[in-house]
Design a protein around this motif. Structure first.
Motif, PDB file in Angstrom:
ATOM      1  N   THR A  51       0.850  -1.178   0.000  1.00  0.00           N
ATOM      2  CA  THR A  51       0.000   0.000   0.000  1.00  0.00           C
ATOM      3  C   THR A  51       0.889   1.233   0.000  1.00  0.00           C
ATOM      4  N   LYS A  53       1.372   5.270   0.854  1.00  0.00           N
ATOM      5  CA  LYS A  53       0.883   6.303   1.754  1.00  0.00           C
ATOM      6  C   LYS A  53       1.403   7.647   1.273  1.00  0.00           C
ATOM      7  N   THR A  55       1.869  11.332   1.980  1.00  0.00           N
ATOM      8  CA  THR A  55       1.897  12.180   3.172  1.00  0.00           C
ATOM      9  C   THR A  55       2.656  13.488   2.903  1.00  0.00           C
ATOM     10  N   ARG A 101      -2.118  13.298   5.572  1.00  0.00           N
ATOM     11  CA  ARG A 101      -2.144  11.970   4.964  1.00  0.00           C
ATOM     12  C   ARG A 101      -3.338  11.899   4.027  1.00  0.00           C
TER      13      ARG A 101
END
Length: 109
Positions: A51, A53, A55, A101
């Motif tokens: 996955t 992310k 940010t 995020r």
């Protein structure tokens, strides 16, 4: 400051006598600098799926017209982000660093 970001929140409201959750409230826009976008890839040990992310870090003026609240969301380039941290510079009083995020899902929710 080269990027325009918008602050929004979701609140409950009553429209025509019917309570409605998740009404989007616009709290204004400010100019921001986005010095880095950290994209991490993590692997879930159980499913072995990766996955990503997203940010980003946003730098906004310390004394901006918008008094940012940590429960608000940021919309930047059409994508919605949750605020994960705020670090005002109390010493120099010039910039506030906001870490965020990317919200999950296809529509930012």
């Amino acid at each position: 400051m080269t990027e325009r970001i918008q602050f929004v929140s979701y609140e409950s409201d009553v429209i025509n006598g019917v309570p409605i959750d998740g009404v989007k409230v616009d709290h204004g826009t400010v100019w921001a600098e986005v010095p880095k976008i950290t994209i991490r890839e993590a692997t879930d040990p159980q499913t072995k799926l990766g996955t990503r992310k997203d940010t980003p870090t946003f730098l906004v003026r310390y004394l901006a017209a918008v008094n940012v609240q940590p429960e608000w969301r940021i919309i930047w380039r059409g994508v919605e982000y949750e605020i994960t941290g705020m670090d005002p510079d109390y010493e120099r009083r010039d910039l506030t660093t906001i870490t965020a995020r990317k919200r999950g899902g296809t529509n930012g929710s």
